[in-house]
Design a protein around this motif. Structure first.
Motif, PDB file in Angstrom:
ATOM      1  N   UNK A 101       4.186   5.716  -5.456  1.00  0.00           N
ATOM      2  CA  UNK A 101       4.211   5.785  -6.922  1.00  0.00           C
ATOM      3  C   UNK A 101       3.131   6.728  -7.446  1.00  0.00           C
ATOM      4  N   UNK A 102       2.001   6.781  -6.751  1.00  0.00           N
ATOM      5  CA  UNK A 102       0.916   7.664  -7.179  1.00  0.00           C
ATOM      6  C   UNK A 102       1.278   9.138  -7.009  1.00  0.00           C
ATOM      7  N   UNK A 103       2.244   9.423  -6.144  1.00  0.00           N
ATOM      8  CA  UNK A 103       2.635  10.820  -5.955  1.00  0.00           C
ATOM      9  C   UNK A 103       3.373  11.383  -7.169  1.00  0.00           C
ATOM     10  N   UNK A 104       3.946  10.509  -8.003  1.00  0.00           N
ATOM     11  CA  UNK A 104       4.721  11.001  -9.151  1.00  0.00           C
ATOM     12  C   UNK A 104       3.837  11.748 -10.143  1.00  0.00           C
ATOM     13  N   UNK A 105       2.743  11.134 -10.665  1.00  0.00           N
ATOM     14  CA  UNK A 105       1.882  11.914 -11.569  1.00  0.00           C
ATOM     15  C   UNK A 105       1.206  13.091 -10.872  1.00  0.00           C
ATOM     16  N   UNK A 106       0.896  12.925  -9.580  1.00  0.00           N
ATOM     17  CA  UNK A 106       0.276  14.031  -8.841  1.00  0.00           C
ATOM     18  C   UNK A 106       1.216  15.228  -8.752  1.00  0.00           C
ATOM     19  N   UNK A 107       2.468  14.983  -8.405  1.00  0.00           N
ATOM     20  CA  UNK A 107       3.430  16.074  -8.316  1.00  0.00           C
ATOM     21  C   UNK A 107       3.724  16.668  -9.687  1.00  0.00           C
ATOM     22  N   UNK A 152       0.832  -1.208   0.000  1.00  0.00           N
ATOM     23  CA  UNK A 152       0.000   0.000   0.000  1.00  0.00           C
ATOM     24  C   UNK A 152       0.869   1.262   0.000  1.00  0.00           C
ATOM     25  N   UNK A 153       1.886   1.289   0.870  1.00  0.00           N
ATOM     26  CA  UNK A 153       2.766   2.454   0.938  1.00  0.00           C
ATOM     27  C   UNK A 153       3.519   2.649  -0.373  1.00  0.00           C
ATOM     28  N   UNK A 154       4.009   1.550  -0.946  1.00  0.00           N
ATOM     29  CA  UNK A 154       4.733   1.643  -2.221  1.00  0.00           C
ATOM     30  C   UNK A 154       3.818   2.164  -3.329  1.00  0.00           C
ATOM     31  N   UNK A 155       2.572   1.673  -3.354  1.00  0.00           N
ATOM     32  CA  UNK A 155       1.635   2.126  -4.383  1.00  0.00           C
ATOM     33  C   UNK A 155       1.315   3.612  -4.232  1.00  0.00           C
ATOM     34  N   UNK A 156       1.125   4.046  -2.979  1.00  0.00           N
ATOM     35  CA  UNK A 156       0.830   5.453  -2.749  1.00  0.00           C
ATOM     36  C   UNK A 156       2.016   6.347  -3.118  1.00  0.00           C
ATOM     37  N   UNK A 164       2.771  13.699   1.493  1.00  0.00           N
ATOM     38  CA  UNK A 164       3.388  12.734   2.405  1.00  0.00           C
ATOM     39  C   UNK A 164       2.644  12.659   3.735  1.00  0.00           C
ATOM     40  N   UNK A 165       2.160  13.794   4.226  1.00  0.00           N
ATOM     41  CA  UNK A 165       1.411  13.780   5.487  1.00  0.00           C
ATOM     42  C   UNK A 165       0.105  13.021   5.319  1.00  0.00           C
ATOM     43  N   UNK A 166      -0.556  13.164   4.174  1.00  0.00           N
ATOM     44  CA  UNK A 166      -1.775  12.391   3.914  1.00  0.00           C
ATOM     45  C   UNK A 166      -1.480  10.900   3.885  1.00  0.00           C
ATOM     46  N   UNK A 167      -0.321  10.524   3.362  1.00  0.00           N
ATOM     47  CA  UNK A 167       0.071   9.113   3.366  1.00  0.00           C
ATOM     48  C   UNK A 167       0.263   8.621   4.798  1.00  0.00           C
ATOM     49  N   UNK A 168       0.933   9.426   5.624  1.00  0.00           N
ATOM     50  CA  UNK A 168       1.134   9.040   7.022  1.00  0.00           C
ATOM     51  C   UNK A 168      -0.207   8.897   7.743  1.00  0.00           C
ATOM     52  N   UNK A 174      -7.102   1.554  14.049  1.00  0.00           N
ATOM     53  CA  UNK A 174      -8.189   0.581  13.901  1.00  0.00           C
ATOM     54  C   UNK A 174      -7.740  -0.526  12.961  1.00  0.00           C
ATOM     55  N   UNK A 175      -7.314  -1.676  13.488  1.00  0.00           N
ATOM     56  CA  UNK A 175      -6.822  -2.770  12.629  1.00  0.00           C
ATOM     57  C   UNK A 175      -7.872  -3.306  11.657  1.00  0.00           C
ATOM     58  N   UNK A 176      -9.149  -2.996  11.883  1.00  0.00           N
ATOM     59  CA  UNK A 176     -10.189  -3.460  10.966  1.00  0.00           C
ATOM     60  C   UNK A 176     -10.092  -2.765   9.607  1.00  0.00           C
ATOM     61  N   UNK A 177      -9.444  -1.602   9.596  1.00  0.00           N
ATOM     62  CA  UNK A 177      -9.276  -0.875   8.336  1.00  0.00           C
ATOM     63  C   UNK A 177      -8.130  -1.520   7.563  1.00  0.00           C
ATOM     64  N   UNK A 178      -8.440  -2.145   6.439  1.00  0.00           N
ATOM     65  CA  UNK A 178      -7.419  -2.812   5.627  1.00  0.00           C
ATOM     66  C   UNK A 178      -6.903  -1.819   4.584  1.00  0.00           C
ATOM     67  N   UNK A 179      -5.584  -1.655   4.577  1.00  0.00           N
ATOM     68  CA  UNK A 179      -4.976  -0.713   3.648  1.00  0.00           C
ATOM     69  C   UNK A 179      -4.534  -1.406   2.370  1.00  0.00           C
ATOM     70  N   UNK A 180      -4.222  -2.686   2.417  1.00  0.00           N
ATOM     71  CA  UNK A 180      -3.731  -3.376   1.217  1.00  0.00           C
ATOM     72  C   UNK A 180      -4.917  -3.783   0.350  1.00  0.00           C
TER      73      UNK A 180
END
Length: 306
Positions: free
Chosen positions: A10-16, A4-8, A287-291, A300-306
């Motif tokens: 990578x998504x910052x590249x087109x956004x930036x 999930x972190x790696x994907x996010x 980056x703060x939004x990613x954090x 909340x471990x019920x929230x799945x990020x992957x």
């Protein structure tokens, strides 16, 4: 989580990339000619034209943008038109002052804001609730520049307790942290209260009470932890706004940070420095939004990020 972190990231590249286009076009729409400002009022047209040629200001905007992006991918933000210092070096020299202000505001504001909001929710309808919300509304209503000027007038001029400018000691951080942290404290107090009240109405809270659990356990183990999701979101946005919001504070208290550098660069039409600062402000928001998203899964471990 790792994917999930790696994907996010990578998504910052087109956004930036999109942000860089808007930043570049916005800056070049600012009225004024940096070459004329750099040359001085008594410069001849030939001297101004030579400066424009030297810094590539006569090139088509598309070429200027392409050259800037090529340098950016290499870690080179260009050189300041005003001082001829590399932009990265110039920004880094100011970064330490801004980060001191941000940390000073974060030392007390989030904790006090969340504490006030939670206590107002627990003591809903009492004088604690009314007093806490009155304080929050005052904090939201008071402009930062007004707080800074009033703080200087009272604590520096009349009382002589705190410095009014610069960053010479820890005392110099008190007034700026008050200006930067008041808005965060007030915002978090309001959102913490509303989030806590919403959580207290949930079925699992009533079930915990029906089982005879202590009220302190119900409040802080069940209600408080689950109310943090919304609070963390707001806190992330507030922290992101601290860096970019340091412009007012640094100019009021004459602190040579990134905010003051941005104002000086805009006045001088220093395109490379303005672009570099705005890109850094945009990147820290991303980056703060990613954090914040990662913290959702921690709270909340019920929230799945992957």
């Amino acid at each position: 989580m790792g994917r999930y972190i790696a994907r996010r990231l990578l998504e910052t590249i087109p956004l930036m990339l999109i942000i860089s286009i808007f930043v570049f076009m916005f800056i070049h729409l600012i009225p004024g000619d940096p070459a004329r400002t750099l040359a001085g009022v008594e410069a001849t047209p030939e001297e101004i034209e030579a400066i424009r040629e030297e810094f590539g200001l006569n090139d088509p905007l598309l070429k200027q943008y392409a050259d800037y992006m090529i340098g950016l991918f290499k870690g080179d933000m260009g050189r300041s038109l005003k001082s001829n210092i590399p932009v990265t070096e110039l920004i880094w020299s100011r970064f330490q002052f801004t980060i001191q202000l941000v940390c000073a505001g974060l030392v007390w504001a989030p904790f006090l804001g969340i504490f006030i909001g939670v206590m107002c929710a627990i003591k809903r309808g009492t004088w604690v609730d009314l007093g806490g919300m009155f304080l929050a509304i005052c904090g939201l209503s008071a402009p930062g520049f007004w707080l800074g000027l009033m703080g200087i007038q009272f604590f520096s001029v009349k009382m002589g307790m705190l410095p009014s400018a610069g960053l010479e000691s820890w005392k110099s951080l008190v007034l700026p942290s008050l200006v930067m942290g008041t808005g965060i404290m007030a915002t978090l107090a309001r959102y913490s209260r509303s989030s806590m009240l919403e959580t207290l109405r949930e079925d699992y809270v009533r079930t915990a009470r029906a089982k005879g659990q202590k009220e302190s356990i119900v409040m802080f183990r069940h209600a408080f932890k689950n109310s943090l999701i919304q609070v963390v979101t707001i806190l992330g946005l507030q922290i992101g706004g601290l860096l970019s919001g340091s412009v007012i504070t640094e100019n009021i208290f004459s602190i040579p940070g990134m905010g003051r550098l941005l104002v000086d660069s805009i006045s001088f039409r220093d395109y490379p420095v303005i672009q570099g600062l705005l890109m850094i402000f945009a990147l820290q928001y991303v980056l703060i939004n990613l954090v914040v998203d990662v913290l959702y899964g921690v709270i909340n471990p019920k929230i799945r990020l992957d």
